[in-house]
Scaffold this active site. Structure first.
Site, PDB file in Angstrom:
ATOM      1  N   HIS A 159       0.813  -1.392  -0.017  1.00  0.00           N
ATOM      2  CA  HIS A 159       0.198   0.023   0.026  1.00  0.00           C
ATOM      3  C   HIS A 159       0.706   1.188  -0.147  1.00  0.00           C
ATOM      4  O   HIS A 159       1.742   1.273  -1.014  1.00  0.00           O
ATOM      5  CB  HIS A 159      -0.879  -0.072   1.123  1.00  0.00           C
ATOM      6  CG  HIS A 159      -1.990   1.160   1.424  1.00  0.00           C
ATOM      7  ND1 HIS A 159      -2.470   1.709   0.311  1.00  0.00           N
ATOM      8  CD2 HIS A 159      -2.937   1.269   2.405  1.00  0.00           C
ATOM      9  CE1 HIS A 159      -3.397   2.467   0.495  1.00  0.00           C
ATOM     10  NE2 HIS A 159      -3.733   2.257   1.821  1.00  0.00           N
TER      11      HIS A 159
ATOM     12  N   HIS B 168      -1.756  -1.984  -9.651  1.00  0.00           N
ATOM     13  CA  HIS B 168      -3.072  -1.511  -9.013  1.00  0.00           C
ATOM     14  C   HIS B 168      -3.969  -2.338  -8.882  1.00  0.00           C
ATOM     15  O   HIS B 168      -4.573  -3.110  -9.962  1.00  0.00           O
ATOM     16  CB  HIS B 168      -3.525  -0.285  -9.469  1.00  0.00           C
ATOM     17  CG  HIS B 168      -4.091   0.448  -8.371  1.00  0.00           C
ATOM     18  ND1 HIS B 168      -5.463   0.251  -8.055  1.00  0.00           N
ATOM     19  CD2 HIS B 168      -3.846   1.571  -7.620  1.00  0.00           C
ATOM     20  CE1 HIS B 168      -5.833   1.126  -6.995  1.00  0.00           C
ATOM     21  NE2 HIS B 168      -4.594   2.026  -6.833  1.00  0.00           N
TER      22      HIS B 168
ATOM     23  N   ASP C 220       2.326   5.617  -6.516  1.00  0.00           N
ATOM     24  CA  ASP C 220       3.605   5.472  -5.904  1.00  0.00           C
ATOM     25  C   ASP C 220       4.803   5.535  -6.616  1.00  0.00           C
ATOM     26  O   ASP C 220       5.944   6.046  -6.055  1.00  0.00           O
ATOM     27  CB  ASP C 220       3.599   4.492  -4.947  1.00  0.00           C
ATOM     28  CG  ASP C 220       2.597   4.579  -3.923  1.00  0.00           C
ATOM     29  OD1 ASP C 220       2.561   5.446  -3.329  1.00  0.00           O
ATOM     30  OD2 ASP C 220       1.886   3.392  -3.870  1.00  0.00           O
TER      31      ASP C 220
END
Ligand SMILES: CC(C)(COP(=O)(O)OP(=O)(O)OC[C@H]1O[C@@H](n2cnc3c(N)ncnc32)[C@H](O)[C@@H]1OP(=O)(O)O)[C@@H](O)C(=O)NCCC(=O)NCCS
Length: 404
Positions: free
Chosen positions: A229, A268, A325
């Protein structure tokens, strides 16, 4: 229970809850196939281009865009809440300098809970007050911690500065230029909310027990710290630093995948096309690279992205693309944010989404009434009692063995 409901609940078994709808929400919407993200009905593209983090925070918490005066009051309340209590700084000074910043933040939230002026107040207004307190103090905690662990004194907040600029000021002790502060503000918009991701589900689940807001946020921070995450951005930067002198990125990627390791920042759970946030962050990496003279990190990131996509495709995986990210790592690095503070900086933005969801959950703003989350699990263990085997105490077993 009707047979229909029983049949449905059996079908719901799904490791990782992928595709399972567990609640209604009015806060955000994702269309993972088409790369669409909306906050309270507004497209992320428009918010990031035209709005500010303060406005987005107001929107997410209150459900509508603020009028000028409302925004000024909101910003000024946040500025008033920026100072960390003195006890907090004293406690940080006693913590080991190599402590994980996410552990520091989780501890910080519990300390803030203990020193809240009205910890048991449960109205919606008090939830907004507590939310503002946390939105203002998380950046202050991160900055103070970074200074203290380097043996420096924390820098007091500067009320002339915006939320993003003030954070960089308190972190580095020097005022950021306008461009850098504006890029960080946009990053905060992009990270503020993302429906039922792991950390948001964690806080909703916790407060569905009627636990308090701080308990929910502490749970969210725990979930965010994981490398699948929010913890991914720190790992992306560690990966880029390790690859700084690598000549053959293709070979490196192949080797990682051959050994079953994941390329951090890629893939994802919901987006099966480009994460709409990643494109903005990639562009920011280009701009900051030029501005700071640190383009090598942007170039390296692009090589790694291209190489990973090629290798995933060879393996039949066409939908593993950069997520939020991936490019946030080089962007933050070029702002002077060290890798282990990148996940805390994610939290400094996502705190808004968590608080909005805690309020929605507790006050049943998207459903008829509050409900405690209580999913089922299918028991796949053994049935000693039912199969005839019986529990025998240790004492009895020993008595048998000794023949007494
Ligand atoms: C985020 C993530 C957990 C989503 O995964 P998912 O699509 O829900 O499903 P899974 O984790 O089951 O992955 C599906 C397959 O793709 C592979 N995969 C997904 N992302 C991968 C990555 N970044 N690197 C290597 N393989 C990856 C998995 O190994 C799995 O392969 P398998 O079917 O051969 O076992 C995953 O993409 C990942 O681990 N990414 C890296 C961590 C990261 O960046 N997290 C931040 C997310 S915003």
């Amino acid at each position: 229970m009707s047979e229909d409901v029983v049949a449905q609940s059996v079908n719901v078994k799904n490791i990782g809850l992928r595709g399972v709808t567990v609640a209604d929400t009015k806060i955000s919407f994702i269309d993972g196939d088409n790369g669409i993200l909306l906050y309270r009905g507004y497209r992320i593209e428009e918010l990031v281009e035209l709005s500010s983090f303060m406005e987005v925070a107001f929107l997410l918490l209150n459900g509508y865009l603020p009028k000028k005066k409302e925004l000024e009051d909101f910003e000024s309340a946040l500025k008033d809440a920026r100072d960390l209590p003195a006890f907090f700084v004293e406690i940080l000074k006693k913590c080991p300098a190599n402590a994980d910043p996410m552990d520091m933040l989780q501890t910080g939230i519990c300390l803030m809970a203990m020193f809240d002026p009205g910890p048991k107040e449960e109205s919606r207004e008090t939830h907004i007050r507590k939310s503002l307190r946390l939105i203002a103090s998380i950046p202050a905690m991160i900055a103070a911690w970074h200074r203290i662990r380097q043996g420096l004194e924390p820098v007091p907040p500067d009320e002339r500065l915006s939320h993003a600029a003030n954070f960089l000021w308190q972190l580095h002790g020097s005022e950021p230029d306008e461009k850098t502060a504006s890029v960080l503000d946009k990053c905060l918009i992009l990270h503020a909310e993302h429906t039922f991701n792991a950390s948001t589900f964690a806080c909703r689940q916790v407060v569905s027990t009627q636990a308090r807001l701080y308990a929910g946020v502490a749970a969210s921070l725990g979930a965010l710290s994981g490398r699948l995450h929010g913890g991914a951005n720190s790992r992306v930067m560690e990966m880029l630093l390790a690859l700084e002198n690598e000549k053959d990125i293709d070979r490196w990627v192949t080797n990682e995948l051959d050994h079953g390791r994941r390329i951090m920042g890629m893939g994802h759970a919901v987006y099966k096309t480009m994460d709409p946030r990643a494109g903005f962050l990639k562009q920011m990496a280009v701009e900051l690279g030029v501005k700071t003279g640190m383009e090598k990190w942007r170039i390296l990131s692009e090589k790694l992205e291209a190489s990973s996509i090629r290798e995933f495709r060879k393996r039949g995986k066409t939908d593993i693309l950069p997520n939020v990210d991936f490019y946030s790592a080089p962007v933050y690095f070029m702002m002077g944010i060290p890798p282990d503070l990148m996940t805390p900086v994610f939290a400094m933005s996502r705190i808004v989404g968590w608080c909005a969801h805690i309020i929605e959950e507790k006050f049943a703003e998207a459903q008829e009434k509050p409900a405690l989350y209580r999913p089922k699990a299918e028991y796949v263990g053994q049935y000693f009692g039912l199969t005839g085997c019986r529990y025998e105490s240790l004492v009895k077993k020993e008595e048998k063995l000794s023949g007494s």
